[in-house]
Design a protein around this motif. Structure first.
Motif, PDB file in Angstrom:
ATOM      1  N   ASN A  75      45.896  36.027  50.661  1.00 46.06           N
ATOM      2  CA  ASN A  75      46.024  36.429  49.251  1.00 46.06           C
ATOM      3  C   ASN A  75      44.997  35.763  48.336  1.00 46.06           C
ATOM      4  O   ASN A  75      45.325  35.323  47.240  1.00 46.06           O
ATOM      5  N   GLY A 119      45.574  44.201  45.349  1.00 47.67           N
ATOM      6  CA  GLY A 119      44.115  44.147  45.354  1.00 47.67           C
ATOM      7  C   GLY A 119      43.523  45.419  45.937  1.00 47.67           C
ATOM      8  O   GLY A 119      44.239  46.307  46.405  1.00 47.67           O
ATOM      9  N   TYR A 120      42.212  45.481  45.946  1.00 47.93           N
ATOM     10  CA  TYR A 120      41.502  46.669  46.404  1.00 47.93           C
ATOM     11  C   TYR A 120      40.577  46.304  47.562  1.00 47.93           C
ATOM     12  O   TYR A 120      39.886  45.297  47.520  1.00 47.93           O
ATOM     13  N   ILE A 152      35.942  38.216  44.213  1.00 52.04           N
ATOM     14  CA  ILE A 152      35.468  39.371  44.973  1.00 52.04           C
ATOM     15  C   ILE A 152      34.765  38.874  46.229  1.00 52.04           C
ATOM     16  O   ILE A 152      33.968  37.938  46.166  1.00 52.04           O
ATOM     17  N   THR A 179      38.995  36.427  38.592  1.00 50.51           N
ATOM     18  CA  THR A 179      38.769  37.441  39.620  1.00 50.51           C
ATOM     19  C   THR A 179      37.873  36.902  40.723  1.00 50.51           C
ATOM     20  O   THR A 179      36.831  36.302  40.452  1.00 50.51           O
ATOM     21  N   ASP A 217      40.836  39.563  44.927  1.00 47.53           N
ATOM     22  CA  ASP A 217      41.293  40.712  44.150  1.00 47.53           C
ATOM     23  C   ASP A 217      40.635  41.999  44.650  1.00 47.53           C
ATOM     24  O   ASP A 217      41.193  43.083  44.505  1.00 47.53           O
ATOM     25  N   TYR A 218      39.441  41.863  45.196  1.00 46.39           N
ATOM     26  CA  TYR A 218      38.674  43.024  45.650  1.00 46.39           C
ATOM     27  C   TYR A 218      37.821  42.584  46.831  1.00 46.39           C
ATOM     28  O   TYR A 218      37.165  41.538  46.776  1.00 46.39           O
ATOM     29  N   ILE A 277      39.433  44.384  36.159  1.00 45.71           N
ATOM     30  CA  ILE A 277      39.399  42.985  36.626  1.00 45.71           C
ATOM     31  C   ILE A 277      38.026  42.340  36.478  1.00 45.71           C
ATOM     32  O   ILE A 277      37.871  41.152  36.731  1.00 45.71           O
ATOM     33  N   ILE A 315      38.375  49.169  39.725  1.00 45.19           N
ATOM     34  CA  ILE A 315      38.444  47.728  39.457  1.00 45.19           C
ATOM     35  C   ILE A 315      37.883  47.311  38.104  1.00 45.19           C
ATOM     36  O   ILE A 315      37.805  46.119  37.814  1.00 45.19           O
ATOM     37  N   LEU A 348      43.489  39.665  51.181  1.00 43.39           N
ATOM     38  CA  LEU A 348      43.559  40.471  49.959  1.00 43.39           C
ATOM     39  C   LEU A 348      44.854  40.180  49.220  1.00 43.39           C
ATOM     40  O   LEU A 348      45.935  40.138  49.810  1.00 43.39           O
ATOM     41  N   LYS A 349      44.754  39.954  47.919  1.00 44.07           N
ATOM     42  CA  LYS A 349      45.940  39.730  47.092  1.00 44.07           C
ATOM     43  C   LYS A 349      46.788  41.004  47.042  1.00 44.07           C
ATOM     44  O   LYS A 349      46.244  42.112  47.087  1.00 44.07           O
TER      45      LYS A 349
END
Length: 145
Positions: free
Chosen positions: A107, A141-142, A50, A48, A110-111, A42, A39, A137-138
């Motif tokens: 969504n 994303g992670y 999180i 971003t 990003d993480y 980002i 990541i 989660l987008k």
């Protein structure tokens, strides 16, 4: 302080907060990082978002928010245990129980980071938990557990 209607096996007191802080810094020292997901790209983008699921005392969240001041870090937990006097400006806390649904739109993140919750959920809870995490989660994303 015990929480009502929550099946969580660990205490919710100052000793537990100290243990959580110690465990965070021990993990960070052992792994030489706060995350394993790829990541870095980002972490300089102010858009971003999180999420730290089960943030507890917010050791990881505060560390990430301080290290990466441009990103938005959100922590959720069933109990507020975070120190408000040293809270980074880019950290926000929401009291939430994942088993009752995560209070964010699809969504959004990003993480998503979650650790140390293996005993917080039953085997039957896990499909619901994973579905909720994937929902918010987008795409692209992670998710790190």
């Amino acid at each position: 302080m015990a929480l009502k209607n929550v099946a969580y096996p660990l205490p919710n007191d100052d000793d537990e907060i100290d243990r959580l802080h110690f465990r965070h810094f021990l993990n960070r020292n052992i792994w030489k990082s706060n995350f394993s997901a790829p990541i870095n790209h980002i972490l300089t983008n102010p858009e971003t978002k999180i999420l730290d699921v089960g943030c507890g005392a917010a050791s990881w969240s505060f560390d990430m928010a301080t290290t990466y001041p441009l990103v938005n870090i959100i922590g959720i937990d069933i109990s507020r245990q975070q120190a408000t006097q040293i809270k980074p400006k880019n950290f926000t806390f929401f009291k939430a129980n994942v088993l009752e649904g995560i209070p964010f739109n699809d969504n959004t993140f990003d993480y998503i980071f979650q650790r140390n919750l293996m005993r917080a959920y039953t085997e039957q809870d896990w499909p619901h938990v994973v579905n909720e995490l994937v929902r918010i989660l987008k795409p692209g994303g992670y998710l790190e557990k």
